[in-house]
Design an enzyme around this catalytic site. Structure first.
Site, mmCIF file in Angstrom:
data_model
loop_
_atom_site.group_PDB
_atom_site.id
_atom_site.type_symbol
_atom_site.label_atom_id
_atom_site.label_comp_id
_atom_site.label_asym_id
_atom_site.label_seq_id
_atom_site.Cartn_x
_atom_site.Cartn_y
_atom_site.Cartn_z
ATOM 1 N N GLU A 688 0.815 -1.227 0.000
ATOM 2 C CA GLU A 688 0.000 0.000 0.000
ATOM 3 C C GLU A 688 0.845 1.272 0.000
ATOM 4 O O GLU A 688 0.631 2.188 0.798
ATOM 5 C CB GLU A 688 -0.981 -0.034 1.178
ATOM 6 C CG GLU A 688 -1.968 -1.185 1.060
ATOM 7 C CD GLU A 688 -2.860 -1.370 2.277
ATOM 8 O OE1 GLU A 688 -2.745 -0.566 3.226
ATOM 9 O OE2 GLU A 688 -3.672 -2.311 2.283
ATOM 10 N N GLU A 789 -6.404 -9.791 -3.023
ATOM 11 C CA GLU A 789 -7.169 -9.838 -1.772
ATOM 12 C C GLU A 789 -8.662 -9.676 -2.053
ATOM 13 O O GLU A 789 -9.361 -8.911 -1.391
ATOM 14 C CB GLU A 789 -6.700 -8.730 -0.812
ATOM 15 C CG GLU A 789 -5.218 -8.755 -0.496
ATOM 16 C CD GLU A 789 -4.791 -7.646 0.451
ATOM 17 O OE1 GLU A 789 -5.678 -7.033 1.096
ATOM 18 O OE2 GLU A 789 -3.586 -7.382 0.544
#
Length: 911
Positions: A688, A789
């Site tokens: 991220e 994910e």
């Protein structure tokens, strides 16, 4: 043995409640009703209670009562109970008894659990269950299991063993049926029933019996604050006071009263008091101790509590393994603030029937619900949100934005007119329109518009199409605008509960910056039509023509021979995240290994897990999970080496100075990548990076490249990924595709060996063309793309399954996508609610059935006969196949693999 007339029975009822969890087949398991239902076997018994004094040198372990069996003249004398009516044939029962000893004993002695089985005409037989070694002054557990193929006329459970003259102490006895199969659960009398209460004294009718403070004091009240605080129900409530830590609270041990692989609902009525705190989070937590893995903390549920009213906390939990101790407690508010509890209940969760599939009449796919979108009637219907001014102007694009065009196909040109918004004094000011009566529940709506901003902006501006749904903000799409050009906004939303008022509005640029909006479209998407398009695309991307060329001694006579081709596995990677406790549940493992060929660890490889305190390493959990995957030939992704978002970085790392932080980063890379060299096919190097900058802020921009380079040097076999969220859905101006591309190219130009693009895929109400647009843009980099994910969420399982199908079909059809990882599939073990495919106790729901149906659809099968050239042709998905040929003499089976390729694959089959 003795005659029953000579035995001395004791019944000490008192003013106590049974506290009986009915999934325990033992009646009066903790002696709250004295010796009711228990028989001392040719000896005497009495009860010691918590408030009766320490009469035999040992305090009650549970804080309640325990039985003392005395005047024992034989080792087999003890305490027994008839359990005949509670036993079912073929069921396996677990036994757990808390026992001690007192009296003339030096050293230790054995205490045993035994069954006496009586059949008319054949006398008694005995079945050993388990034993433990006990010494004076300590409680110990006798544990074991038993199963009876047939139930005799009488089944008596009893505890025995110490030498004559030694008193046997019994604190509690639990016998349960921990059966995993649904048939056993439904037929076994001994298994727990829905609604059974696990908590003893849940509403404090018996004072604070069985309750205690976790690092604090627990007090019983009938009122507080000069009578301003009274119980919501009942006559009393409890407070956890003198709290010095957030984790301090009220607790109860529930060891032996909850079964593994069963789901439990937790409900508590709570509020807070004191320390000038008016609102705080109260959380229900399980503390679990397992002999092999130590302590675990399981969050159950939480609620925002106030000092004004009682509120209800709700949650749910499931234990995968067999813990030695389980304690439930409440925690959360800051130190000095009391937690007030009116009731706390734990019951086996009731199975709630799934919602039916929504029926949507006249969905009007592709029809814009915005009135006067083309401004043919000026700004009529539109109104300004706030004290801004609206006017119509000309000069906007006359074609639909690309993502809308992909959904709608051929479409009439736009008018070229736009809404000009001036005199904006707040960021939320812009054009608005009421659409309450235009919306239909459960339809997925695509949002599309052209937007532009005026001059005077300092830096990039965020423009957002938003919806006010009963005063709740819903994100319809966002765009970051850096210049004076027209930009596309694309997004989606869905409403699943009937609203009273829905308003759409466009907002976002800084105050004083003019906003321009053209061709706003909100229309329901036709997913079935999209699926047909994707099926054609999938055929091109994931299939190949195959020619089976048969040869052998009988080849001259093969013409017309029957051939059956069956695909056993598609080679497209579909995996799931798992966590360490999951692998203790054999039902979870069975579903996992049958339906997934890749795995990623939810937390167990993250730095905060492997080194929670400096120099204190924990690799055992990851090692155990890796062993499971290797044993089942499941490939693994390494998630993640670093995580750039500061809130995920453990405190000891945040406290380091620059030099020590750099050393810690180097040690992390060396320790992890050396230990697992060649074990993980992928690594998410620094998770991220579009949403966080902890390491970059402290160590400089070059640290990200250093992480990639060093990881590649330590494990050259692993593909190194970037990984981020909201890249694919148009909902986040921090992570849209162009910004992701810019970051990847920047890393590559600095020498970082970026080998793959991770799109997390935590998505709501997905729209295929929007997802595909992001994939197309990222695909220009030529790197493999993975959904790393993926999860979708909807209370309605049918809608959830449809959302998942959208994402899986888009991924499977796109040539740049090389794999999909689900972010879990089992209820209570996913980061998002209402996202599971399998419920907590192993039942596959409608979303799970849709997932399995897709996997079946993506397996090719063919049947026919060998032609005159000795060949059989078919077109099939990439993967592993078995071909069976039935000749006159025998049946021959061979395996082969279809890999990627544009030209027909010729496979030689020697018979």
């Amino acid at each position: 043995m003795c005659d029953s007339g000579t035995c001395n029975w004791w019944f000490l009822m008192g003013n106590c409640t049974s506290g009986k969890p009915t999934d325990n087949i033992i009646v009066n398991h903790d002696f709250y009703k004295g010796l009711y239902s228990w028989h001392p076997n040719c000896c005497n018994g009495f009860i010691v209670s918590a408030n009766s004094g320490n009469q035999v040198g040992l305090s009650p372990k549970s804080g309640g009562n325990y039985a003392v069996i005395k005047n024992r003249t034989e080792h087999w004398q003890g305490l027994e109970q008839d359990i005949t009516s509670k036993i079912s044939p073929g069921s396996t029962y677990s036994v757990s008894a808390c026992v001690g000893v007192s009296g003339p004993l030096s050293g230790s002695t054995d205490v045993m659990a035994t069954l006496k089985l009586l059949n008319h005409g054949s006398g008694a037989s005995y079945m050993f269950i388990g034993k433990t070694s006990v010494s004076k002054g300590k409680w110990e557990m006798v544990e074991g299991t038993f199963s009876l193929p047939t139930v005799p006329n009488q089944v008596i459970f009893y505890l025995e063993g110490p030498p004559p003259g030694v008193e046997l102490l019994i604190d509690s006895v639990v016998i349960r049926c921990p059966s995993s199969s649904k048939s056993e659960k439904s037929t076994s009398i001994g298994c727990s029933a829905v609604g059974d209460e696990v908590i003893i004294n849940p509403q404090f009718e018996d004072g604070l019996s069985n309750w205690s403070g976790r690092g604090c004091q627990v007090v019983l009240h009938d009122s507080m604050a000069d009578g301003k605080i009274v119980p919501e129900t009942g006559k009393v409530f409890a407070s956890a006071s003198k709290r010095t830590q957030n984790w301090n609270g009220i607790q109860q041990e529930i060891t032996g009263r909850v079964q593994r692989k069963l789901a439990y609902n937790v409900t508590a009525v709570v509020r807070i008091f004191g320390n000038n705190v008016t609102t705080a989070t109260v959380q229900a937590t399980l503390w679990v101790h397992t002999p092999d893995r130590g302590e675990q903390y399981i969050g159950i549920g939480k609620v925002q509590a106030t000092d004004k009213d009682w509120v209800q906390l709700q949650g749910k939990f499931l234990l995968n393994g067999s813990p030695s101790r389980v304690i439930i407690y409440l925690e959360g508010p800051p130190p000095g603030t009391d937690i007030l509890v009116n009731a706390l209940s734990v019951k086996h969760a009731e199975k709630i029937p799934p919602l039916p599939p929504p029926i949507i009449e006249n969905p009007d796919y592709g029809v814009n619900i915005i009135t006067n979108s083309q401004l043919s009637d000026g700004t009529n219907i539109w109104f300004p949100l706030g004290n801004c001014n609206l006017s119509a102007a000309s000069g906007s694009p006359k074609i639909l934005p690309p993502m809308a065009r992909d959904s709608l196909g051929v479409h009439e040109p736009l008018s070229g007119r736009y809404i000009l918004v001036k005199n904006r004094t707040q960021t939320w000011m812009g054009p608005a329109q009421m659409i309450t009566d235009k919306l239909k529940l459960f339809l997925t709506y695509q949002v599309s518009a052209w937007v532009r901003i005026g001059s005077g902006a300092s830096g990039p501006q965020n423009v957002n199409v938003a919806l006010g749904v009963d005063n709740q903000w819903v994100n319809g799409g966002q765009a970051e605008i850096k210049d004076g050009r027209w930009h596309e906004i694309g997004g989606s939303f869905r409403i699943e509960k009937q609203p009273s008022k829905v308003m759409v509005y466009v907002q976002g640029p800084a105050a004083g910056v003019d906003l321009m909006v053209a061709g706003l479209q909100i229309f329901p998407v036709d997913r079935v039509a999209r699926f047909k398009h994707l099926a054609r695309q999938t055929d091109k991307t994931r299939k190949r023509d195959v020619i089976l060329q048969f040869s052998g001694s009988e080849s001259s006579s093969l013409f017309g021979t029957s051939v059956t081709v069956m695909q056993t596995q598609n080679s497209f990677p579909i995996g799931s995240c798992i966590n360490r406790t999951n692998i203790e549940n054999e039902d979870f493992v069975d579903f996992f290994v049958k339906n997934f060929n890749w795995a990623v660890f939810e937390n167990e490889l993250k730095w905060y897990w492997t080194e929670p305190q400096r120099g204190n390493f924990n690799y055992k959990d990851a090692d155990d999970m890796l062993a499971l995957c290797q044993n089942n030939k499941i490939e693994t992704r390494g998630h993640c080496i670093f995580w750039e978002v500061q809130s995920t970085v453990q405190q000891w790392i945040q406290a380091l100075n620059k030099i020590d932080l750099m050393k810690a980063v180097q040690n992390r890379l060396t320790g992890l990548l050396t230990r697992y060299k060649g074990k993980f096919r992928h690594y998410d190097v620094n998770n991220e990076m579009l949403h966080g900058s902890f390491y970059q802020d402290r160590l400089g921009k070059d640290i990200r490249t250093y992480m990639f380079k060093t990881a590649n040097q330590l494990d050259p076999s692993a593909t190194l990924f970037v990984n981020d969220y909201h890249v694919e859905d148009g909902r986040d101006t921090r992570s849209y595709p162009e910004k992701y591309i810019e970051q990847i190219i920047d890393l590559q130009q600095q020498g970082a060996p970026v080998g793959g693009i991770g799109i997390q895929g935590h998505i709501d109400n997905p729209v295929g063309p929007i997802v595909c647009s992001a994939l197309d843009k990222l695909g220009i980099l030529g790197l493999p793309i993975w959904f790393t994910e993926l999860d979708v969420s909807s209370l309605n399982e049918h809608i959830r399954g449809e959302d998942l199908e959208v994402m899986l079909r888009e991924a499977f059809a796109h040539p740049a996508v090389e794999g999909v990882m689900l972010w879990g599939f089992w209820e209570l073990f996913m980061s998002r609610d209402n996202a599971h495919l399998v419920d907590a106790e192993g039942e596959i729901n409608e979303a799970g059935k849709r997932f399995l149906a897709l996997k079946h659809e993506w397996l090719s099968h063919a049947h026919g006969r060998i032609d005159i050239q000795g060949q059989f042709e078919f077109r099939g998905f990439h993967g592993t196949y078995v071909v069976e040929v039935e000749t006159e003499l025998n049946k021959v089976s061979r395996t082969f693999v279809v890999d990627k390729g544009d030209s027909p694959l010729v496979v030689s089959i020697d018979l």
